[in-house]
Design an enzyme around this catalytic site. Structure first.
Site, short mmCIF file in Angstrom:
data_model
loop_
_atom_site.label_atom_id
_atom_site.label_comp_id
_atom_site.label_asym_id
_atom_site.label_seq_id
_atom_site.Cartn_x
_atom_site.Cartn_y
_atom_site.Cartn_z
N HIS A 148 0.86 -1.19 0.00
CA HIS A 148 0.00 0.00 0.00
C HIS A 148 0.89 1.23 0.00
CE1 HIS A 148 -3.30 2.67 0.80
NE2 HIS A 148 -2.75 3.08 1.94
N LYS B 218 -0.65 10.94 1.25
CA LYS B 218 0.27 10.36 0.25
C LYS B 218 -0.09 10.81 -1.16
CE LYS B 218 -0.66 6.10 1.37
NZ LYS B 218 -1.60 6.37 2.47
N ASP C 264 -1.79 4.10 -4.53
CA ASP C 264 -2.54 3.27 -3.59
C ASP C 264 -2.07 1.82 -3.55
OD1 ASP C 264 -4.55 3.20 -1.56
OD2 ASP C 264 -5.75 1.96 -2.92
N ARG D 26 17.26 13.80 12.89
CA ARG D 26 17.69 15.11 12.40
C ARG D 26 19.03 15.05 11.67
NH1 ARG D 26 16.81 19.39 17.17
NH2 ARG D 26 17.11 20.82 15.40
#
Length: 306
Positions: A139, A160, A178, A243
Site C-alpha cells: 500500500h 500520500k 494506492d 535530524r
C-alpha cells in the site's frame, strides 16, 4: 514458488514449436536459468540441472551427432529419464530423429530458435528473471522523482496522494497510486501499477482522477526501480525525529531499502521535502554524504582551535 509454462517462454522469445508436450504431462519452469546438456551427452549425470529449460547449441549438437548410434540412444534415454521442462534447439538446427522420438515418448516439448545460442540464452534468462521474480503488493504511492524510484507509504488519509499530486505538478512521473505491485529481480526491486487502476489516482473530496488525461503522457511511467521509501506519519509531540539522516531501513522481499520517516503537520511543504530527499539520495549514491562532510568540517575547526 512462481512458475510459468514452456509455452509462455516460447511465445515470449519467438520460438518455433517442433513437438508439443504430452497430454498427460503439464511441464512448468520454476528457475530463471538455462542448462546446456553437453556433459550429460558425454555421460556425466552426477550434477545435472534438469529442472531448467535445456538449450542445445552447435557444440552439443555436433557432439551428439558424432556419437555411435548405440551410445547416442543410451545417453538420450538416460537424459530423458529426468523430469525436463522443455528443450530448445538453437541456430535453426534440425532436431535429431532419436531426440525427437524420446521427447515425444516422455512428453517433453521441443522448440526451435533461429538465433545464435548465446543471444537466445541472454534473452531467455532476462525474460525468466522477470517472469519468475518474487512478488508482493504494498500500500503506497510510487513515483519517479529526478530519476529516483521513490515509494511513499503511510496510514490512510495521511496525504500520500496529495503529496504525489504536487510532485506530478512539478514535472515528476507517477508509477502507481494506492497499490504497488513489487517484484524482485536479482537484488533490485521494481514496482508497477495493477492494470485495472493504472494512471488513476484517488483524491479525497474530489474522487478518482486520470493523471494521464489531465497532465499528459509525460506524467506517467509504467515501471520503475524502487530506490527509496519515504514513510509519512502524523506529527507526534514529543517524538524524537531523526535530524541527522541516520540510516533507517525497510525490508521488502528480502531487500533492504533506505527509509526516511517524515512527520506531517499543517503548513509543511511535503513535496519540496520529498524532492530534497530524492536529490540527497542521488548524492549519497554518488559518494557524497552531507553528514560526513559536516563532521569533517567540525573536526577540522576544532583541530585548528587546539
Amino acid at each position: 514458488m512462481m512458475s510459468i509454462s514452456p509455452e509462455k517462454l516460447a511465445s515470449a522469445t519467438a520460438l518455433r514449436t517442433i513437438s508439443h508436450a504430452g497430454k498427460e504431462k503439464q511441464p512448468c519452469i520454476r528457475m530463471a536459468d538455462l542448462c546446456r546438456p553437453g556433459l550429460q551427452f558425454a555421460g556425466y549425470f552426477d550434477i545435472f540441472a534438469f529442472e531448467r529449460p535445456q538449450v542445445i547449441g552447435k557444440t552439443e549438437m555436433a557432439y551428439l551427432d558424432n556419437l555411435p548410434e548405440d551410445v547416442r540412444c543410451e545417453r538420450l534415454e538416460r537424459y530423458f529419464s529426468y523430469d525436463i521442462p522443455c528443450i530448445i534447439i538453437a541456430r535453426k538446427m534440425k532436431c535429431p530423429p532419436e531426440l525427437l522420438r524420446q521427447a515425444r515418448k516422455n512428453g517433453v516439448p521441443v522448440y526451435g530458435s533461429d538465433e545464435e545460442t548465446s543471444l537466445f540464452s541472454a534473452k531467455a534468462i532476462t525474460y525468466l528473471s522477470e517472469a519468475l521474480a518474487p512478488r508482493q503488493t504494498c500500500h503506497g504511492v510510487l513515483l519517479d522523482v529526478f530519476g529516483v524510484g521513490l515509494m511513499i507509504t503511510g496510514e490512510s488519509g495521511v496525504g500520500k496522494s496529495e503529496c504525489a499530486l504536487e510532485l506530478i505538478k512539478h514535472g515528476h512521473q507517477l508509477v502507481a497510486d494506492d497499490v504497488v505491485d513489487i517484484s524482485r529481480v536479482g537484488r533490485a526491486l521494481f514496482g508497477e501499477s495493477p492494470e485495472m487502476v493504472r494512471d488513476f489516482m484517488e483524491l479525497r473530496g474530489v474522487g478518482i482522477v486520470d493523471i494521464k488525461a489531465i497532465f499528459g503522457i509525460g506524467s506517467i511511467v509504467r515501471r520503475s526501480r524502487i530506490d527509496l521509501v519515504i514513510h509519512l506519519e502524523f506529527w507526534q509531540e514529543g517524538k524524537d525525529y531523526d535530524r541527522l539522516g541516520n540510516k533507517e531501513k525497510k525490508e521488502i522481499l528480502g531487500v533492504e531499502l533506505p527509509l526516511i520517516e517524515l512527520p506531517v503537520r499543517p503548513g509543511r511543504s511535503l513535496a519540496m521535502v520529498v524532492e530534497i530527499a530524492a536529490r540527497n539520495w542521488r548524492l549519497k549514491a554518488e559518494g557524497y554524504d552531507a553528514v560526513a562532510e559536516l563532521d569533517r568540517r567540525l573536526k577540522k575547526h576544532y583541530t585548528h582551535q587546539e
